[in-house]
Design an enzyme around this catalytic site. Structure first.
Site, PDB file in Angstrom:
ATOM      1  N   GLU A 210       0.887  -1.176   0.000  1.00 13.11           N
ATOM      2  CA  GLU A 210       0.000   0.000   0.000  1.00 13.11           C
ATOM      3  C   GLU A 210       0.916   1.213   0.000  1.00 13.11           C
ATOM      4  OE1 GLU A 210      -3.375   0.246   0.066  1.00 13.11           O
ATOM      5  OE2 GLU A 210      -3.824  -1.889   0.100  1.00 13.11           O
ATOM      6  N   CYS A 244      -2.221   9.615   2.544  1.00 12.40           N
ATOM      7  CA  CYS A 244      -1.736   9.010   1.290  1.00 12.40           C
ATOM      8  C   CYS A 244      -2.651   9.335   0.116  1.00 12.40           C
ATOM      9  CB  CYS A 244      -1.602   7.509   1.455  1.00 12.40           C
ATOM     10  SG  CYS A 244      -3.125   6.719   1.982  1.00 12.40           S
TER      11      CYS A 244
HETATM   12  P1  NAD Z   1       8.152   4.859   4.969  1.00 18.62           P
HETATM   13  O1  NAD Z   1       8.150   4.020   3.753  1.00 18.62           O
HETATM   14  O2  NAD Z   1       9.321   5.738   5.211  1.00 18.62           O
HETATM   15  O3  NAD Z   1       8.047   3.927   6.279  1.00 18.62           O
HETATM   16  C1  NAD Z   1       7.074   2.919   6.425  1.00 18.62           C
HETATM   17  C2  NAD Z   1       7.638   1.816   7.314  1.00 18.62           C
HETATM   18  O4  NAD Z   1       8.806   1.280   6.726  1.00 18.62           O
HETATM   19  C3  NAD Z   1       8.001   2.287   8.718  1.00 18.62           C
HETATM   20  O5  NAD Z   1       7.531   1.332   9.659  1.00 18.62           O
HETATM   21  C4  NAD Z   1       9.525   2.327   8.699  1.00 18.62           C
HETATM   22  O6  NAD Z   1      10.083   1.971   9.934  1.00 18.62           O
HETATM   23  C5  NAD Z   1       9.894   1.300   7.652  1.00 18.62           C
HETATM   24  N1  NAD Z   1      11.135   1.618   6.935  1.00 18.62           N
HETATM   25  C6  NAD Z   1      11.593   2.869   6.596  1.00 18.62           C
HETATM   26  N2  NAD Z   1      12.766   2.758   5.911  1.00 18.62           N
HETATM   27  C7  NAD Z   1      13.043   1.436   5.807  1.00 18.62           C
HETATM   28  C8  NAD Z   1      14.112   0.679   5.212  1.00 18.62           C
HETATM   29  N3  NAD Z   1      15.130   1.289   4.601  1.00 18.62           N
HETATM   30  N4  NAD Z   1      14.064  -0.665   5.302  1.00 18.62           N
HETATM   31  C9  NAD Z   1      13.060  -1.292   5.909  1.00 18.62           C
HETATM   32  N5  NAD Z   1      12.021  -0.626   6.505  1.00 18.62           N
HETATM   33  C10 NAD Z   1      12.011   0.709   6.454  1.00 18.62           C
HETATM   34  O7  NAD Z   1       6.790   5.663   4.946  1.00 18.62           O
HETATM   35  P2  NAD Z   1       6.281   6.779   5.957  1.00 18.62           P
HETATM   36  O8  NAD Z   1       7.106   8.001   5.828  1.00 18.62           O
HETATM   37  O9  NAD Z   1       6.100   6.208   7.322  1.00 18.62           O
HETATM   38  O10 NAD Z   1       4.810   7.054   5.358  1.00 18.62           O
HETATM   39  C11 NAD Z   1       4.600   7.903   4.283  1.00 18.62           C
HETATM   40  C12 NAD Z   1       4.389   7.152   2.984  1.00 18.62           C
HETATM   41  O11 NAD Z   1       3.435   6.129   3.141  1.00 18.62           O
HETATM   42  C13 NAD Z   1       3.839   8.051   1.893  1.00 18.62           C
HETATM   43  O12 NAD Z   1       4.450   7.733   0.676  1.00 18.62           O
HETATM   44  C14 NAD Z   1       2.363   7.680   1.842  1.00 18.62           C
HETATM   45  O13 NAD Z   1       1.724   7.946   0.627  1.00 18.62           O
HETATM   46  C15 NAD Z   1       2.419   6.228   2.146  1.00 18.62           C
HETATM   47  N6  NAD Z   1       1.152   5.783   2.684  1.00 18.62           N
HETATM   48  C16 NAD Z   1       0.378   4.945   1.944  1.00 18.62           C
HETATM   49  C17 NAD Z   1      -0.841   4.532   2.425  1.00 18.62           C
HETATM   50  C18 NAD Z   1      -1.725   3.608   1.664  1.00 18.62           C
HETATM   51  O14 NAD Z   1      -2.670   3.089   2.267  1.00 18.62           O
HETATM   52  N7  NAD Z   1      -1.503   3.360   0.386  1.00 18.62           N
HETATM   53  C19 NAD Z   1      -1.266   4.976   3.672  1.00 18.62           C
HETATM   54  C20 NAD Z   1      -0.459   5.834   4.389  1.00 18.62           C
HETATM   55  C21 NAD Z   1       0.761   6.224   3.893  1.00 18.62           C
END
Ligand code: NAD
Length: 456
Positions: A210, A244
């Site tokens: 997602e 998002c």
């Molecule tokens: P992110 O991808 O930075 O982090 C999400 C998760 O991944 C966190 O738990 C984090 O600890 C982990 N993570 C971060 N870097 C990592 C790595 N290098 N290796 C492994 N795990 C890692 O996202 P965010 O900043 O928390 O959220 C924002 C993003 O999420 C935006 O792009 C938004 O559009 C998207 N989002 C999508 C939905 C949806 O339902 N489609 C909902 C909410 C947010």
């Protein structure tokens, strides 16, 4: 603290014991989850407030309320969902009875982002429990108050061999991702989505991703401008734009641009007053890095309204950015904050071309009273899901599977789709033994013509 490896081992042993398989067990756990949300409502809402000053009504509606709705629905429908589904047989296999049955994957991993820190950690969990799995949830380190409350509450209410919350940042995540989970459900950025999918490929773990992206909102010349402005301002500045599916940028027909800009400005003032910083109904930016990233966008166009900020509070005013520079960050990256760039178009074909020249978005919104325009845009543009004459609201209908396509993700969930996502569909053919049609057996001489007649 238990290692990721030991935790998965415990969950897998528990799953293999069959404890999670009965419907009564699943329903009981969902009821417990609902009780947890009621008993700890205040604590959970306070935690989200501590993380980024999310207003109470928004916390209830978009975090707890949506969860209650999902859990009640799953409890009500579960007995129906788990029933084997009969499917028709085919002549070549006559006689046979055929059915599919939903089977839980086993031990699943849910990785959540920070922007709806309760909902996005627990909503997938509802589907995973309903489908009969064990669950490990990794909330985001960027919403530390919510993450630690979730950890504390789940430790008190659930056995870790069934549901466990693991706190931590990238390292904790990488540790979890190196384990052999039976399913990985990830919500977050496209960048990290690729890392997750790569890790999952090592164990051939199926994934739901997602993700995010730039969700366009098109307003054509026939749109009801005042209503459009209200709905767009609501969906864009909810959660201070950190949603998002928030409209990322607007594509407005030149004939209504001036009117729409004014109406947007008025809506923002009606919602949050002349100084939104003083409004109890407006959230803050999650952290310093995101605050600075968003402030840099304020210089990438003409500020039509808003534009004020305060670093002490990570506050950025709801901002309308006119004539954004092409190839600037604000038009390249997912904005994920309260800055709304406005682009203009002359013909709907131009707007469609603009949308289709970027990656497939998670959402697309169209404001129009023209059915031909509606049909054209919905047919020509590929996107996860969306709304006509509204924004964001489609996500609140559990009968609409929610997910992206291409760069905005794969797979979907909510309502029945969640149950399906966390279930493997097992197909079974049952053959009686009273008849054994000899076509398939050698010697084949003289049989091909009959096979040809049946398989055509
Ligand atoms: P992110 O991808 O930075 O982090 C999400 C998760 O991944 C966190 O738990 C984090 O600890 C982990 N993570 C971060 N870097 C990592 C790595 N290098 N290796 C492994 N795990 C890692 O996202 P965010 O900043 O928390 O959220 C924002 C993003 O999420 C935006 O792009 C938004 O559009 C998207 N989002 C999508 C939905 C949806 O339902 N489609 C909902 C909410 C947010």
């Amino acid at each position: 603290m238990i290692s990721a490896e030991k935790l998965l081992e415990k969950q897998r042993t528990y799953f293999r014991s069959g404890a999670t398989r009965s419907v009564s067990y699943r329903v009981h756990q969902l009821e417990t989850l609902q009780k947890v949300l009621v008993e700890h409502e205040e604590e959970l809402m306070n935690a989200v407030y501590e993380d980024f000053k999310k207003p109470e009504l928004e916390s209830y509606a978009t975090e707890l309320g949506i969860l209650h709705d999902e859990i009640s629905y799953a409890i009500k429908k579960l007995r129906k969902w788990v029933k084997p589904k009969r499917v028709p047989g085919t002549l070549i296999n006559f006689p046979s009875s055929n059915y599919t049955v939903a089977e839980p994957y086993g031990a699943v991993l849910v990785i959540a982002p920070w922007n709806y820190p309760i909902q996005l950690a627990l909503l997938p969990m509802v589907g995973a429990i309903a489908a009969g799995n064990t669950v490990v949830v990794k909330p985001s380190e960027l919403s530390p108050n919510t993450s630690s409350v979730l950890k504390k509450i789940f430790e008190a209410w659930f056995k870790e061999e069934f549901v466990a919350v693991v706190e931590g940042g990238v390292e904790a995540n990488q540790d979890l991702l190196s384990q052999d989970f039976d399913y990985i459900f990830f919500t977050g950025s496209t960048r990290v989505g690729k890392i997750v999918m790569e890790a999952a490929s090592k164990h051939l773990a199926p994934v739901t991703l997602e993700l995010g992206g730039k969700s366009p909102c098109i307003v054509d010349g026939t749109a009801k401008i005042k209503t459009a402005a209200k709905r767009i301002a609501w969906g864009k500045f909810l959660n201070a734009g950190q949603t998002c599916v928030a409209p990322d940028y607007l594509l407005v027909h030149s004939s209504v641009k001036v009117e729409l800009l004014e109406a947007l400005k008025n809506s923002i003032r009606d919602f949050y007053g002349v100084n939104p910083k003083l409004s109890p109904d407006y959230a803050r930016i999650i952290n310093k890095d995101h605050f600075h990233r968003l402030c840099s966008y304020l210089k990438e166009g003409d500020i039509f309204s808003g534009g004020r900020y305060d670093e002490e509070e990570y506050y950025i005013e709801p901002t309308i950015l006119n004539n954004p520079k092409n190839e600037a960050g604000v038009m390249e990256d997912e904005i994920f904050g309260p800055v709304l760039p406005i682009l203009e178009f002359e013909s709907i074909a131009d707007a469609i071309y603009r949308v289709n020249s970027g990656s497939k978005p998670l959402a697309l919104y169209l404001f129009t009273e023209n059915k031909t325009t509606e049909r054209l845009v919905l047919k020509e543009c590929s996107f996860g899901g969306g709304a006509v004459n509204d924004v964001v609201a489609h996500l609140g209908n559990r009968n609409l599977p929610f997910g992206g396509v291409g760069n905005s993700g794969m797979g979907n969930y909510h309502g029945k789709a969640s149950f399906d996502t966390f279930s493997h569909t097992k197909s079974i053919m049952r053959k009686p033994t009273w008849l054994d049609v000899p076509f398939r057996y050698a010697p084949y001489k003289g049989k091909l013509k009959w096979i040809r007649k049946i398989l055509k």
